[in-house]
Design a protein around this motif. Structure first.
Motif, PDB file in Angstrom:
ATOM      1  N   GLU A 213       0.874  -0.980  -0.461  1.00  0.00           N
ATOM      2  CA  GLU A 213       0.188  -0.464  -0.054  1.00  0.00           C
ATOM      3  C   GLU A 213       0.748   1.025  -0.267  1.00  0.00           C
ATOM      4  OE1 GLU A 213      -3.126   0.462  -0.344  1.00  0.00           O
ATOM      5  OE2 GLU A 213      -4.093  -1.115   0.566  1.00  0.00           O
ATOM      6  N   THR A 216       2.576   2.311  -3.009  1.00  0.00           N
ATOM      7  CA  THR A 216       1.667   1.993  -4.216  1.00  0.00           C
ATOM      8  C   THR A 216       1.050   3.863  -3.960  1.00  0.00           C
ATOM      9  OG1 THR A 216       0.317  -0.176  -4.839  1.00  0.00           O
ATOM     10  CG2 THR A 216      -0.666   1.823  -5.227  1.00  0.00           C
ATOM     11  N   HIS A 220       2.263   6.235  -7.217  1.00  0.00           N
ATOM     12  CA  HIS A 220       2.002   7.585  -8.148  1.00  0.00           C
ATOM     13  C   HIS A 220       1.866   9.206  -7.119  1.00  0.00           C
ATOM     14  CE1 HIS A 220      -2.179   9.385  -8.575  1.00  0.00           C
ATOM     15  NE2 HIS A 220      -2.167   8.144 -10.094  1.00  0.00           N
ATOM     16  N   THR A 242       3.454   2.337 -11.228  1.00  0.00           N
ATOM     17  CA  THR A 242       1.858   1.879 -10.099  1.00  0.00           C
ATOM     18  C   THR A 242       0.577   1.221  -9.756  1.00  0.00           C
ATOM     19  OG1 THR A 242       2.485   4.296  -9.452  1.00  0.00           O
ATOM     20  CG2 THR A 242       0.576   3.470  -8.892  1.00  0.00           C
ATOM     21  N   ILE A 245       2.359  -2.444  -9.912  1.00  0.00           N
ATOM     22  CA  ILE A 245       2.168  -2.768  -8.002  1.00  0.00           C
ATOM     23  C   ILE A 245       0.453  -2.916  -7.773  1.00  0.00           C
ATOM     24  CG2 ILE A 245       2.456  -1.997  -5.878  1.00  0.00           C
ATOM     25  CD1 ILE A 245       4.966  -0.432  -7.604  1.00  0.00           C
ATOM     26  N   HIS A 246      -0.002  -1.743  -8.630  1.00  0.00           N
ATOM     27  CA  HIS A 246      -1.343  -2.448  -8.041  1.00  0.00           C
ATOM     28  C   HIS A 246      -1.959  -4.038  -8.548  1.00  0.00           C
ATOM     29  CE1 HIS A 246      -5.560  -1.336  -7.073  1.00  0.00           C
ATOM     30  NE2 HIS A 246      -5.721  -1.905  -8.050  1.00  0.00           N
ATOM     31  N   LYS A 249      -1.225  -6.123  -6.048  1.00  0.00           N
ATOM     32  CA  LYS A 249      -1.898  -5.985  -4.586  1.00  0.00           C
ATOM     33  C   LYS A 249      -2.885  -6.754  -4.432  1.00  0.00           C
ATOM     34  CE  LYS A 249      -4.591  -2.230  -2.528  1.00  0.00           C
ATOM     35  NZ  LYS A 249      -4.994  -0.790  -3.052  1.00  0.00           N
TER      36      LYS A 249
END
Length: 421
Positions: A213, A216, A220, A242, A245-246, A249
């Motif tokens: 988190e 990310t 961003h 980003t 990574i999302h 996640k």
């Protein structure tokens, strides 16, 4: 194709089980008690072995098992008579052929009553065993009596047959129940071990999720800054990072959701504290034997209660006990003490291992700290004690370490109301 191969293997296993049942029954039947004069009627271990083997592994066909076992027993006894000097086939057949009747009728009875539905009801299972054995033994005697032209047994003899049937049947059922309970306890222990490991990994994954988190958000934020500075190419790369990574996640969230569901379901059960500690000691005894170490375990428990927090407790206790085992070189001791003090459950784990350097005490619970290296000199992950600390924190407890002249002592205290059901 695979289905056909699996079916062939299953048929082969059924065949092996059938042969083993027949042969073991025939051999066990030679260990016998003869209550009447001569060898007209015998009470042997054959029926005990026969009934027990059928309960342990239900045969594909009861009728086939009864027929093959009966024939094998008769042939085995005829072969034994052939070793004698005065062997007469007709007399031996009359003596031993009725034995076939017992095993065949017993198997037919088990097939008719559908024995599977009684396996979880020992009293009913034993009752059916008594009835079938009494009928089988009675039919065996009546046939032998008719073939040999002998007088029938009196009331006293029939009572003895019934008593033996009662004893042997409930002996087999008791033995089978003991085996079943032992296997069930072993499976529960294995499942709890897996559950505790999953719980520890869930905590670590949750911690990783928090880091993801943060990364990310930072990525961003970097994208926005680069875009404001009109660094188009770099801002696009930052946005791509980003997005990647999302995606990681989201995948991690799905995995965490599944693991959390599993560990939460397992935590709905209730276990006695003494049972949990027994699981921990047993598992780490096996671990020490695997490492070829001679370690003596001392367990002292002064309290007893039920808990529904068995998964986190097993996770932290197994971790600390495994560390203690690994810290001992070849031979040593591990002392495990559990007691109540000031409204808390207190746990003390003491080992006679190599210990921890005093200067490392402030950092031992940080991720990455380790004193363990493999044969190539590579360090372990160093996440074990950090897991332990996180588990204890979720239980609102505390952990302290003491470094004596030899070994290490961990002191853990957890509020009583947190872990007591």
């Amino acid at each position: 194709m695979q289905k056909k191969i699996f079916k062939q293997k299953l048929n082969r296993l059924d065949g092996i089980a059938l042969v083993l049942t027949a042969v073991l029954t025939a051999v066990a039947g030679e260990f016998k008690v003869i209550p009447f004069n001569g060898e007209v009627f015998r009470f042997g271990l054959g029926s005990i072995a026969y009934f027990l083997l059928i309960l342990i592994r239900t045969p594909k066909s009861f009728i086939q098992t009864g027929f093959v076992t009966g024939v094998t027993v008769v042939c085995f006894r005829l072969f034994g008579d052939m070793m004698l000097d005065e062997f007469q086939l007709s007399i031996s057949l009359k003596n031993h052929l009725p034995s076939f009747m017992f095993y065949f009728l017993f198997a037919c009875g088990l097939s008719i009553i559908n024995i599977e539905k009684y396996k979880t009801f020992p009293l009913l299972l034993g009752t059916w065993g008594v009835i079938l054995e009494f009928v089988g033994n009675g039919a065996e005697f009546l046939l032998r009596d008719w073939l040999l032209h002998r007088e029938g047994l009196g009331l006293r003899d029939w009572t003895l047959i019934g008593g033996v049937a009662l004893f042997r049947s409930y002996f087999v059922v008791g033995l089978y129940s003991s085996i079943t309970i032992s296997e069930q306890k072993k499976r529960v222990q294995e499942m709890l071990g897996v559950g505790s490991e999953l719980y520890a990994e869930t905590l670590y994954l949750q911690k990783s999720m928090n880091h993801i988190e943060q990364i990310t958000a930072s990525s961003h934020d970097l994208y926005r800054k680069l875009k404001k500075q009109n660094l188009q190419e770099l801002s696009v790369q930052a946005l791509a990072i980003t997005q990647e990574i999302h995606e990681v996640k989201k995948d991690s969230q799905r995995i965490l959701s599944g693991l959390t569901k599993i560990t939460t379901e397992k935590r709905n059960d209730v276990f006695l504290l003494s049972d949990l500690l027994g699981f921990v000691v047993t598992a780490n005894k096996k671990y020490s034997e695997l490492l070829k170490k001679n370690i003596t375990f001392h367990l002292s428990v002064s309290i007893e209660f039920e808990t529904d927090q068995h998964i986190p407790l097993l996770a932290l206790l197994n971790n600390l006990m495994a560390n203690a085992v690994e810290s001992i070189k070849d031979m040593g001791e591990i002392h495990f003490e559990l007691y109540e003090d000031a409204g808390c459950v207190c746990i003390q784990i003491k080992d006679t291992g190599k210990g921890i350097p005093i200067e490392d005490v402030p950092i031992i619970f940080e991720p990455g700290y380790t004193t363990k290296f493999n044969d190539q000199g590579a360090a372990a992950t160093g996440i074990g004690l950090s897991h332990v600390k996180e588990i204890i924190q979720t239980l609102e407890g505390e952990i302290q370490i003491e470094v004596p002249e030899q070994g290490t002592i961990f002191h853990i205290s957890i509020p009583f109301h947190i872990i007591r059901k």
